[in-house]
Design a protein around this motif. Structure first.
Motif, PDB file in Angstrom:
ATOM      1  N   UNK A   1      35.210 111.589 -43.987  1.00 50.11           N
ATOM      2  CA  UNK A   1      33.950 112.317 -44.064  1.00 50.11           C
ATOM      3  C   UNK A   1      33.160 112.180 -42.779  1.00 50.11           C
ATOM      4  N   UNK A   2      32.671 113.314 -42.291  1.00 45.58           N
ATOM      5  CA  UNK A   2      31.677 113.286 -41.233  1.00 45.58           C
ATOM      6  C   UNK A   2      30.317 112.961 -41.860  1.00 45.58           C
TER       7      UNK A   2
ATOM      8  N   UNK B   1      36.297 103.085 -50.720  1.00 46.38           N
ATOM      9  CA  UNK B   1      35.432 103.591 -49.651  1.00 46.38           C
ATOM     10  C   UNK B   1      35.459 102.614 -48.491  1.00 46.38           C
ATOM     11  N   UNK B   2      35.746 103.098 -47.298  1.00 54.01           N
ATOM     12  CA  UNK B   2      35.747 102.262 -46.100  1.00 54.01           C
ATOM     13  C   UNK B   2      34.670 102.756 -45.146  1.00 54.01           C
ATOM     14  N   UNK B   3      33.761 101.839 -44.820  1.00 57.97           N
ATOM     15  CA  UNK B   3      32.679 102.134 -43.870  1.00 57.97           C
ATOM     16  C   UNK B   3      32.660 101.014 -42.846  1.00 57.97           C
TER      17      UNK B   3
ATOM     18  N   UNK C   1      30.609 103.816 -56.466  1.00 60.91           N
ATOM     19  CA  UNK C   1      30.304 103.722 -55.048  1.00 60.91           C
ATOM     20  C   UNK C   1      29.210 104.715 -54.672  1.00 60.91           C
ATOM     21  N   UNK C   2      28.451 104.370 -53.629  1.00 56.85           N
ATOM     22  CA  UNK C   2      27.378 105.219 -53.120  1.00 56.85           C
ATOM     23  C   UNK C   2      27.648 105.519 -51.650  1.00 56.85           C
ATOM     24  N   UNK C   3      27.591 106.795 -51.294  1.00 52.85           N
ATOM     25  CA  UNK C   3      27.696 107.211 -49.900  1.00 52.85           C
ATOM     26  C   UNK C   3      26.340 107.768 -49.485  1.00 52.85           C
ATOM     27  N   UNK C   4      25.779 107.227 -48.412  1.00 49.14           N
ATOM     28  CA  UNK C   4      24.454 107.616 -47.946  1.00 49.14           C
ATOM     29  C   UNK C   4      24.561 108.624 -46.803  1.00 49.14           C
ATOM     30  N   UNK C   5      23.499 109.390 -46.568  1.00 44.84           N
ATOM     31  CA  UNK C   5      23.512 110.302 -45.423  1.00 44.84           C
ATOM     32  C   UNK C   5      23.740 109.553 -44.107  1.00 44.84           C
ATOM     33  N   UNK C   6      24.294 110.278 -43.153  1.00 44.81           N
ATOM     34  CA  UNK C   6      24.503 109.761 -41.792  1.00 44.81           C
ATOM     35  C   UNK C   6      25.489 108.601 -41.736  1.00 44.81           C
ATOM     36  N   UNK C   7      26.400 108.526 -42.700  1.00 50.68           N
ATOM     37  CA  UNK C   7      27.449 107.512 -42.670  1.00 50.68           C
ATOM     38  C   UNK C   7      28.817 108.197 -42.536  1.00 50.68           C
ATOM     39  N   UNK C   8      29.562 107.829 -41.509  1.00 48.84           N
ATOM     40  CA  UNK C   8      30.944 108.305 -41.362  1.00 48.84           C
ATOM     41  C   UNK C   8      31.842 107.343 -42.133  1.00 48.84           C
TER      42      UNK C   8
END
Length: 331
Positions: free
Chosen positions: A75-76, A94-96, A109-116
């Protein structure tokens, strides 16, 4: 074979949708349109059985999604949305950066804005996905804190969905899904849904840890004085009337200065700003309602907005769309 259909729910709002694609590129494009730009990888493209269905409210979307085969999604950074997901079956991870969070039906899981990030889903993974507009979440946090939200809200990526507050939050999401099967329901028609959305957004802010959690905890310990509650109740009951600050002060039963101080401390806004918030929410509720046939001007005037140009500008600033766009969604 690829099919794509969009249909409305039992009421005119919210809208329900159902998408099916068996072609990798079409599945990728569908999710790009829905939420984020990404690169989609699969070991066997012929095995793709993409299914995505759900309901679109105003500020959030609740859906179920599956690919029918193992996928890796790079994800971009998103700018506009938060993504909260929980597998119904199968697993995901999820890998950040250097951190990987594993997810199953007990752990979301939570994905926040501005996270690749990189997201992987097992072949049998089918999950619930809640998409929340960033502007709505930040506005809700502003209301709860009473101060400006200067930094992006960053949630912890791992979510306990088995017990505790977020388990309760997911039960609310599932109940909202179930209610869409009924032709008559409080959770199908427009006015109530605005409160449901607000409750889900506020529930996420209270239940899932983030960088404003401590600040929010301090604010929630404040006891709202009875005179502020009296004023709030009076405003809500008479919002369509020609209210003045003098009439609100009289209903509260205290001096104007003290009422202002109480509202600023507990609500973060002045009494007349609170009135405008109530009126804006009232207009939006009517525009989203399936039984309102009045035009936008009539609805706005009914809620006390006599300067229609100013009303339209403020409405767009508050909700991110013109009143006509809100009405069109429910036609």
């Amino acid at each position: 074979m690829a099919t794509d259909s969009v249909s409305e729910g039992a009421g005119d709002s919210p809208h329900t949708f159902h998408n099916e694609y068996n072609v990798l590129s079409q599945a990728r494009d569908a999710m790009c349109d829905f939420m984020y730009t990404h690169h989609l990888s699969v070991a066997n493209p012929e095995a793709v059985r993409f299914r995505h269905s759900g309901l679109q409210l105003t500020e959030l979307n609740v859906s179920q999604i599956q690919y029918g085969t193992s996928v890796t999604v790079d994800l971009e950074p998103m700018e506009e949305y938060y993504s909260i997901s929980l597998p119904i079956a199968g697993t995901q991870s999820l890998t950040h950066g250097d951190c990987t969070t594993h997810s199953d039906r007990y752990r979301g899981i939570v994905i926040c804005p501005n996270q690749a990030v990189q997201l992987t889903m097992s072949g049998n993974c089918r999950k619930r996905l809640v998409r929340i507009c960033r502007s709505a979440l930040e506005h809700q946090l502003h209301k709860l804190l009473g101060t400006a939200v200067t930094d992006p809200v960053i949630f912890e990526p791992a979510m306990d969905a088995q017990q505790g507050q977020m388990a309760s939050w997911w039960r609310m999401v599932k109940n909202l899904e179930r209610e869409q099967k009924h032709s008559v329901s409080l959770f199908v028609d427009g006015p109530i849904l605005a409160h449901v959305e607000e409750m889900l957004v506020a529930g996420l802010l209270y239940g899932q840890r983030h960088n404003y959690t401590e600040e929010l905890a301090k604010v929630t310990t404040i006891t709202v004085p009875i005179y502020v509650r009296r004023a709030q109740s009076y405003i809500r009951e008479h919002a369509r009337h020609n209210l003045t600050i003098e009439s609100i002060v009289a209903a509260a039963g205290i001096p104007k200065r003290r009422l202002y101080e109480g509202f600023k401390r507990c609500c973060g806004i002045a009494p007349m700003q609170y009135l405008r918030e109530v009126r804006m929410t009232g207009v939006r509720g009517e525009l989203l309602g399936s039984r309102c046939d009045d035009d936008i001007t009539t609805v706005a005037l009914r809620w006390g907005f006599s300067h229609l140009g100013r009303f339209t500008r403020e409405y767009k600033k508050r909700f991110g769309e013109l009143p006509s766009a809100t009405r069109a969604r429910c036609r």
